[in-house]
Design a protein around this motif. Structure first.
Motif, PDB file in Angstrom:
ATOM      1  N   VAL A 329      -0.458  -3.176   2.345  1.00  0.00           N
ATOM      2  CA  VAL A 329       0.807  -2.550   2.751  1.00  0.00           C
ATOM      3  C   VAL A 329       1.353  -1.789   1.543  1.00  0.00           C
ATOM      4  O   VAL A 329       2.174  -2.314   0.770  1.00  0.00           O
ATOM      5  CB  VAL A 329       1.828  -3.604   3.232  1.00  0.00           C
ATOM      6  CG1 VAL A 329       3.066  -2.917   3.811  1.00  0.00           C
ATOM      7  CG2 VAL A 329       1.211  -4.545   4.263  1.00  0.00           C
ATOM      8  N   PRO A 330       0.915  -0.569   1.345  1.00  0.00           N
ATOM      9  CA  PRO A 330       1.297   0.143   0.118  1.00  0.00           C
ATOM     10  C   PRO A 330       2.758   0.570   0.068  1.00  0.00           C
ATOM     11  O   PRO A 330       3.307   0.730  -1.032  1.00  0.00           O
ATOM     12  CB  PRO A 330       0.364   1.364   0.127  1.00  0.00           C
ATOM     13  CG  PRO A 330       0.009   1.571   1.561  1.00  0.00           C
ATOM     14  CD  PRO A 330      -0.029   0.202   2.165  1.00  0.00           C
ATOM     15  N   GLU A 331       3.399   0.753   1.207  1.00  0.00           N
ATOM     16  CA  GLU A 331       4.773   1.251   1.220  1.00  0.00           C
ATOM     17  C   GLU A 331       5.731   0.089   0.970  1.00  0.00           C
ATOM     18  O   GLU A 331       5.755  -0.893   1.709  1.00  0.00           O
ATOM     19  CB  GLU A 331       5.052   1.926   2.572  1.00  0.00           C
ATOM     20  CG  GLU A 331       6.112   3.013   2.515  1.00  0.00           C
ATOM     21  CD  GLU A 331       7.512   2.419   2.427  1.00  0.00           C
ATOM     22  OE1 GLU A 331       8.315   2.879   1.597  1.00  0.00           O
ATOM     23  OE2 GLU A 331       7.788   1.461   3.180  1.00  0.00           O
ATOM     24  N   SER A 332       6.536   0.212  -0.067  1.00  0.00           N
ATOM     25  CA  SER A 332       7.342  -0.922  -0.523  1.00  0.00           C
ATOM     26  C   SER A 332       8.387  -1.349   0.497  1.00  0.00           C
ATOM     27  O   SER A 332       8.627  -2.550   0.688  1.00  0.00           O
ATOM     28  CB  SER A 332       8.008  -0.584  -1.859  1.00  0.00           C
ATOM     29  OG  SER A 332       8.824   0.555  -1.740  1.00  0.00           O
ATOM     30  N   ASN A 333       9.030  -0.400   1.166  1.00  0.00           N
ATOM     31  CA  ASN A 333      10.036  -0.774   2.160  1.00  0.00           C
ATOM     32  C   ASN A 333       9.417  -1.558   3.310  1.00  0.00           C
ATOM     33  O   ASN A 333      10.051  -2.447   3.887  1.00  0.00           O
ATOM     34  CB  ASN A 333      10.750   0.472   2.691  1.00  0.00           C
ATOM     35  CG  ASN A 333      11.777   0.987   1.712  1.00  0.00           C
ATOM     36  OD1 ASN A 333      12.385   0.210   0.975  1.00  0.00           O
ATOM     37  ND2 ASN A 333      11.950   2.290   1.660  1.00  0.00           N
ATOM     38  N   SER A 334       8.191  -1.219   3.643  1.00  0.00           N
ATOM     39  CA  SER A 334       7.510  -1.958   4.712  1.00  0.00           C
ATOM     40  C   SER A 334       7.269  -3.402   4.290  1.00  0.00           C
ATOM     41  O   SER A 334       7.361  -4.327   5.107  1.00  0.00           O
ATOM     42  CB  SER A 334       6.176  -1.285   5.058  1.00  0.00           C
ATOM     43  OG  SER A 334       6.382  -0.002   5.602  1.00  0.00           O
ATOM     44  N   ARG A 335       6.978  -3.606   3.019  1.00  0.00           N
ATOM     45  CA  ARG A 335       6.768  -4.971   2.550  1.00  0.00           C
ATOM     46  C   ARG A 335       8.067  -5.771   2.603  1.00  0.00           C
ATOM     47  O   ARG A 335       8.086  -6.950   2.942  1.00  0.00           O
ATOM     48  CB  ARG A 335       6.208  -4.975   1.128  1.00  0.00           C
ATOM     49  CG  ARG A 335       4.811  -4.395   1.013  1.00  0.00           C
ATOM     50  CD  ARG A 335       4.153  -4.749  -0.313  1.00  0.00           C
ATOM     51  NE  ARG A 335       4.914  -4.334  -1.478  1.00  0.00           N
ATOM     52  CZ  ARG A 335       4.921  -3.113  -1.981  1.00  0.00           C
ATOM     53  NH1 ARG A 335       4.196  -2.156  -1.405  1.00  0.00           N
ATOM     54  NH2 ARG A 335       5.643  -2.807  -3.042  1.00  0.00           N
ATOM     55  N   VAL A 336       9.164  -5.103   2.250  1.00  0.00           N
ATOM     56  CA  VAL A 336      10.458  -5.777   2.281  1.00  0.00           C
ATOM     57  C   VAL A 336      10.861  -6.084   3.725  1.00  0.00           C
ATOM     58  O   VAL A 336      11.256  -7.214   4.060  1.00  0.00           O
ATOM     59  CB  VAL A 336      11.536  -4.917   1.592  1.00  0.00           C
ATOM     60  CG1 VAL A 336      12.913  -5.556   1.765  1.00  0.00           C
ATOM     61  CG2 VAL A 336      11.219  -4.749   0.114  1.00  0.00           C
TER      62      VAL A 336
END
Length: 611
Positions: A329-336
């Motif tokens: 999951v490279p996109e940080s907001n998606s991880r959050v």
């Protein structure tokens, strides 16, 4: 280790244990949504919030003339432990991960004991079963330990494959792995390993001495990724059906640490030779997990190895969970958001500007743990103006690291006094280079600098490093240097670095073993294949000190030697160190025993789900 496309640059040459590149676009763990310099105000607010929270726990070291940096390093790493006070789900007296480690250290628990039974005293009844899902920033390029050197691959391999000796539950120590014991010769020129009785691969086949010899021969191949780490190894011989002997040409103090490399994993000779490509998709090895499915760019799904040898606290074989899913999951907001929504049990590399909000999530803990990582600016001593030591020192004196710590790292980390990460022999006695514009200007005036613009390179899309470069540019220009920031995609940037076609490059480096030898040598030994990690630094005295440290068995004497190297290389302006950056992750409180160890990965075998 690199986080992206690391193998190609080292094809055909000895590659480093570690190397640096940047994360992919949108995968930046320090991602922040502001434009410099306006957002310094936002940064101040965020850092102030963090400091206020920490002080409320009574553990935040306040600023003082003797300690100009706000709460960094180990003290900040206790964030999770302190915030456990808000976790009403924990029972009285229950220890969280950081508390547990402090307890063990205080109790003087031996490393080997930890290795044999790594799960200790964190809350009552262990629950088995379930699936742990982890969101990662890096993808696995391959699961073949002999061909990769990227973190995306390595951290998966660590769950599937095991070497003779392994990192302990902190990453700072070593414990037995496939070998249950070993005996070192008094002259330091040989070591015998006894293979664990009855140990099997995940396909049920027994591990043999022939498998050990095959695996160690692969990793020590001088043309292989990590062959350089085994240069002193002169022979590998079978003594009997459970004993293998390694003979060295010279004493090698870091041998056991080198043997803990993921690349030194013991694998099935038969399975590897039958089909190396298939092996890279589903290794036949001895780790706690085995591959169920692997889709590059998406996820690796692992299930428990039914033949695993290590038992948990409940006396049953590890791991506790039935399945582990490592999602890319490279996109940080998606991880959050995935963490918040419950899609992920753990999300790695939280964007630092959102760390406080993650910490405030109900039922979620923020982990801030020490790492073997250094963010820094590579300098090419082979190109003007950095062939002049006065310019190299000038850019260090003109680097406003306090501003970078606030704007880029939001207070997470520690301003370095070294050219390499803090591993085993880091010295706090080395005097840091201060932010001193007057000295920087004087050095530039005394140098041979002719006014030609300096190209400061960053990876396209890396917002945090772009911000750091902007702050550096302002300081360097104020000192009298012309600076222009140039951007290239990570592959191009690192390829240019490898080929020496750069002047300055904002990037990082990490270590995946617990000994200084590899990084100290890779970065500072001028006779190495990477030309002191592409810096072209070469100092005869440093080369001699590194050689002495490598062969010295007395730890105090080794520490003295590495401290001298650290001081000499750092004050030669080898690079522009920016931050000893910790790991910053978010995980649900029902994930027990979660811990990011210093070498970068996590022992999923020890974790269980309290839900």
């Amino acid at each position: 280790m690199s986080s992206r496309s690391p193998c190609a640059p080292f094809a055909g040459v000895p590659r480093p244990l570690i190397f640096s590149s940047s994360r992919p676009e949108d995968a930046d763990p320090f991602e922040h949504k502001f434009s410099f310099p306006k957002t310094l105000l936002t940064c101040e607010k965020t850092v102030g919030h963090v400091i206020k929270r920490w002080q409320s726990f009574g553990r935040w070291p306040r600023r003082s003339p003797a300690s100009p940096q706000p709460g960094v390093g180990a003290s900040r790493s206790r964030w999770s432990a302190r915030r456990a006070g808000k976790d009403q789900s924990r029972k009285p007296g229950e220890l969280n991960a950081m508390d547990r480690r402090e307890f063990l250290i205080a109790g003087g628990v031996a490393g080997i004991a930890l290795g044999m039974a790594p799960v200790r005293a964190q809350s009552g009844t262990i629950k088995r079963g379930g699936t742990i899902t982890v969101a990662r920033t890096d993808e696995a390029l391959s699961l073949d330990p002999f061909v990769v050197s990227d973190n995306g691959s390595i951290y998966n391999i660590a769950q599937i494959c095991e070497p003779l000796i392994m990192a302990d539950e902190t990453g700072r120590g070593l414990v037995p792995g496939v070998a249950e014991s070993w005996t070192e010769a008094e002259d330091g020129l040989s070591i015998e390993f006894t293979i664990r009785d009855g140990i099997k691969f995940n396909n049920g086949a027994p591990v043999t001495v022939e498998d050990v010899i095959f695996s160690l021969t692969k990793v020590s191949d001088p043309q292989g990724s990590y062959g350089f780490a085994f240069n002193p190894l002169s022979s590998i011989d079978k003594i009997d059906d459970r004993t293998v002997k390694l003979t060295l040409s010279t004493p090698y103090a870091a041998l056991k640490s080198a043997l803990s490399l993921f690349a030194a994993s013991i694998v099935s000779k038969e399975a590897y030779e039958k089909d190396p490509e298939a092996f890279g998709q589903a290794p036949v090895a001895t780790g706690p997990f085995m591959v169920e499915s692997y889709v590059r760019g998406t996820q690796v799904v692992m299930v428990r190895n039914p033949h695993y040898w290590m038992n948990g606290e409940d006396g049953e074989p590890l791991p506790y969970v039935d399945k582990a899913v490592l999602k890319y999951v490279p996109e940080s907001n998606s991880r959050v958001l995935g963490l918040q929504n419950g899609d992920y049990d753990t999300s790695l590399a939280m964007p630092l500007n959102q760390a406080a909000s993650v910490d405030d999530m109900d039922g979620v803990s923020l982990e801030v743990s020490p790492s073997f990582r250094l963010d820094y600016v590579y300098l090419n001593h082979g190109k003007a103006p950095f062939d002049d030591p006065k310019v190299r020192l000038a850019v260090n004196y003109a680097a406003n690291r306090d501003a970078i710590m606030k704007a880029v790292y939001f207070g997470f980390g520690e301003i370095p006094n070294s050219y390499m990460p803090k591993v085993a022999f880091w010295s706090d006695a080395v005097e840091p280079i201060p932010f001193d514009m007057a000295t920087a200007k004087q050095l530039v005036e005394e140098s041979n600098y002719d006014g030609t613009p300096i190209q400061l390179m960053v990876d396209t899309g890396n917002a945090s490093f772009r911000t750091a470069a902007t702050i550096l540019q302002q300081g360097w220009q104020q000192a009298g240097l012309n600076v222009e920031i140039v951007e290239y995609d990570v592959g191009t940037a690192f390829s240019m670095t490898e080929q020496g076609e750069f002047q300055a490059y904002v990037s990082y480096i990490t270590s995946d073993i617990n000994d200084d030898d590899e990084l100290a040598s890779i970065q500072a030994e001028g006779t190495g294949a990477t030309r002191a990690f592409f810096s072209n630094y070469n100092d005869d005295e440093v080369n001699k000190l590194l050689s002495q440290a490598r062969q010295e068995s007395d730890r105090e004497k080794r520490a003295e030697l590495y401290a001298r190297v650290q001081d000499k290389v750092y004050h030669a302006g080898y690079s522009v160190p920016l931050n000893f950056l910790p790991y910053v992750n978010g995980y649900h409180d029902y994930v027990r025993n979660w811990r990011n160890i210093t070498v970068g990965w996590w022992w999923l075998r020890d974790m269980w789900l309290d839900k």
